[in-house]
Every structure is written in structure tokens, then in C-alpha cells.
Design a protein around this motif. Structure first.
Motif, PDB file in Angstrom:
ATOM      1  N   UNK A 115       0.814  -1.208   0.000  1.00  0.00           N
ATOM      2  CA  UNK A 115       0.000   0.000   0.000  1.00  0.00           C
ATOM      3  C   UNK A 115       0.849   1.258   0.000  1.00  0.00           C
ATOM      4  N   UNK A 116       1.934   1.244   0.791  1.00  0.00           N
ATOM      5  CA  UNK A 116       2.837   2.387   0.809  1.00  0.00           C
ATOM      6  C   UNK A 116       3.507   2.614  -0.534  1.00  0.00           C
ATOM      7  N   UNK A 117       3.963   1.523  -1.167  1.00  0.00           N
ATOM      8  CA  UNK A 117       4.593   1.652  -2.475  1.00  0.00           C
ATOM      9  C   UNK A 117       3.606   2.138  -3.528  1.00  0.00           C
ATOM     10  N   UNK A 118       2.359   1.675  -3.435  1.00  0.00           N
ATOM     11  CA  UNK A 118       1.332   2.141  -4.370  1.00  0.00           C
ATOM     12  C   UNK A 118       1.073   3.630  -4.185  1.00  0.00           C
ATOM     13  N   UNK A 119       1.001   4.066  -2.935  1.00  0.00           N
ATOM     14  CA  UNK A 119       0.805   5.494  -2.674  1.00  0.00           C
ATOM     15  C   UNK A 119       1.989   6.312  -3.176  1.00  0.00           C
TER      16      UNK A 119
END
Length: 336
Positions: A251-255
Motif C-alpha cells: 500500500x505504501x509503495x502504491x501510494x
């Protein structure tokens, strides 16, 4: 009951604080956003935008008009490009410094005020007129909204699904079947492409029917552009999720991938006249090329040949992301 609640509460807190990647992201990402937007928009938005021809050439002195505050002066290499912007109310005036001429769209309210300022500061400039209907904001922003929807649907739809499969052991069980990694990834791509293109088509044609949005180009060219852009976004999602089994980290990488594109890919506003560094960063993002190509087709009537530079960049990014995904893809875990 309270002891059980506190036990779960403490366990979840420890799980969060021990997940270093998620912890670092929760602290670092908001600061990245704050400092990034301060760097881009720290000086505020200008009241007027004026195209300038001949600013790159050597001349004795800048006109007094160009010393005024709250006006953004955007250099153009070609006069016709600047005039097209003025026809569509995307800039308020066009100045030709070498010939001391200016062009104004008499139907533009901002152009009327900017012209008064110019005449008062530099009365020697001679007047020319361009005509053209303004592009409504909904006409301009629709390709950005469609591109944004493609981005989120592609990245999160593919990335989270694969990470969830890996975390739940589904990928490990699929590995024991005759299914190859290529077949699995291809099915994911085709499935998401079908969904993304169906939704994008409904959004565009529904908006066009309900709001009479502008379409100066060929609808087939638009759909092909959206297809190539969606393929690049799906490939990016595969690359991000190729190895991780942590939904928090993914999720962090997607953000980290989506938020710069939201701010810099001209979804909501134009970066014309922004600092060169900002424009260089924007040009490195796939959503920038998707939105720019779609916008040129719908609002300027561009052909596929005229947006081929954007399509080639998207195709190159697709090949790069798929290569990364193929090299890093793992059925089981983060470390094997």
C-alpha cells in the motif's frame, strides 16, 4: 472483556511499530507531500498567464509589462502554438517581443484585464485579435479523471490481488499446478485490461452524452491511447507487487507511485510554465503521457501520429515494468 480488548489492542500496536517499512512510510510520506507541494506551489498561483514569443532571443530590455507581479510568462518557440492556447482561453495574451505585437481573445475575460495592463504599461505594442470558444473545465479535466481512474484501478486492482494471493498461500498452491508464471501474469493483465477499458469507455461516453463534452479527434484514437496507458499502469502494478507479501508495504509503495502522478501529471491543473525540474519529473511519469495524449486528442483534434511520442514512451515503460516484474516475480515470499 476489557482484558481481551487490551490484549488485542497491544498486539496490534506492537505489530504496527515492529513493521519498519510501514512505520517509516506513515511518517515519511506526509512530509514528502508537504515539502513537494511547497516546492511546486510555494509562490502561489498567478492571476494571469501570458505566452511570450522571442524571449529566448537577445534584446535590449524587457517590456515594463513583464515586470508586473502576479503574471506568469510562458515562453513558446512557435507562434501558432501560443495562438491556439489563446483561442482556447488557456492563456490570456500572446506577446511577440521582436515585432512588438500582442494577440488577445476578445471573448476572454482574463484577456480583457490583461490587455488593459499591457496597454497601460507598454502602449507601443500593436493589437491583434484571435477568436475561439473556451474549453470548459469539464472538457479539459475529463481525460485526467479517466486517466486517474485507470491508474488506481490498474495499480491497486492488480497489486493488491497478487499480494493477497501470495500472503494467503494461493500463489504457492498455483505453483504446484501446470500453470506457469507467464500464464498467471497474462491472465491478470487481460482481466484487468477488460475491466479498465470497459469502465473508461462508460465514463467517457456517458459524460459525452450527458454533458456534451468536447471531442475534436477520433474516438478510436482515444480508446487506443487509453489501452496503451492502461497496459503501462498494469505493468507498473505488477512490478510493485512482484515480490512482496506485506499489504501494508505494498500500500505504501502504491501510494508512493500514485500521489506524485496525482499532483504532477496535470490531472487537475496544467503545469505549463512550471519550473523545468518539475516538468522533467512529470515527464517521467506514465500518467502524464496518458493524460496529455488523451487531452490532445479530445481538445485539440490530434491524430495518433501526433501523439505517437506519448504512446512510444508508454510502450517503453510497459516493456521496462514487465521486465522488472518478470525478474522479481516470486510465488512464495519476499525473500526467496
Amino acid at each position: 472483556m476489557m482484558s481481551r480488548l487490551l490484549a488485542v489492542f497491544n498486539a496490534r500496536n506492537k505489530e504496527f511499530w515492529r513493521d519498519r517499512s510501514s512505520l517509516a512510510w506513515n511518517f515519511a510520506f506526509p512530509f514528502l507531500l508537504v515539502f513537494g507541494f511547497y516546492f511546486i506551489f510555494g509562490q502561489g498561483m498567478p492571476m494571469f498567464k501570458v505566452g511570450v514569443i522571442g524571449e529566448q532571443d537577445a534584446y535590449i530590455s524587457r517590456p515594463a509589462f513583464m515586470q508586473l507581479s502576479h503574471i506568469q510568462f510562458v515562453p513558446y518557440d512557435e507562434l501558432e502554438t501560443a495562438l491556439n492556447r489563446a483561442r482556447r482561453h488557456q492563456i490570456d495574451l500572446v506577446l511577440d517581443l521582436d515585432r512588438q505585437l500582442y494577440w488577445v481573445n476578445e471573448e476572454s475575460r482574463n484577456g480583457y484585464v490583461a490587455e488593459r495592463l499591457l496597454v497601460n504599461a507598454d502602449p507601443d505594442f500593436n493589437r491583434r485579435v484571435v477568436q475561439g470558444e473556451p474549453i470548459r473545465y469539464v472538457d479539459w479535466v475529463l481525460p485526467g479523471i479517466i486517466g486517474m481512474n485507470i491508474m488506481f484501478s490498474s495499480l491497486f486492482g492488480v497489486g493488491y490481488a497478487i499480494v493477497r494471493y501470495r500472503k494467503n498461500g494461493v500463489l504457492k498452491r498455483l505453483k504446484a499446478t501446470p500453470l506457469s508464471a507467464f500464464e498467471f501474469v497474462s491472465a491478470q493483465i487481460l482481466s484487468r485490461l477488460l475491466t479498465v477499458m470497459l469502465v473508461a469507455s462508460i465514463i467517457y461516453f456517458g459524460s459525452h452524452w450527458a454533458l456534451s463534452t468536447l471531442m475534436l479527434g477520433n474516438p478510436f484514437s482515444l480508446l487506443l491511447t487509453l489501452f496503451v496507458g492502461a497496459l503501462a499502469m498494469i505493468s507498473l502494478g505488477l512490478a510493485v507487487a512482484s515480490r512482496s507479501r506485506s499489504e501494508e508495504l505494498t500500500g505504501g509503495l502504491m501510494n508512493m507511485a500514485t500521489w506524485p502522478m496525482m499532483g504532477l501529471s496535470q490531472v487537475w491543473f496544467s503545469l505549463e510554465g512550471a519550473p523545468p525540474t518539475v516538468q522533467s519529473i512529470a515527464n517521467a511519469l506514465p500518467l502524464t503521457h496518458l493524460v496529455s495524449a488523451a487531452r490532445e486528442i479530445t481538445t485539440e483534434g490530434a491524430t495518433l501520429m501526433q501523439v505517437s511520442d506519448h504512446l512510444l514512451v508508454l510502450a517503453g515503460m510497459t516493456a521496462l515494468f514487465l521486465t522488472i516484474a518478470a525478474l522479481l516475480f516470486n510465488w512464495d515470499s519476499d525473500h526467496r
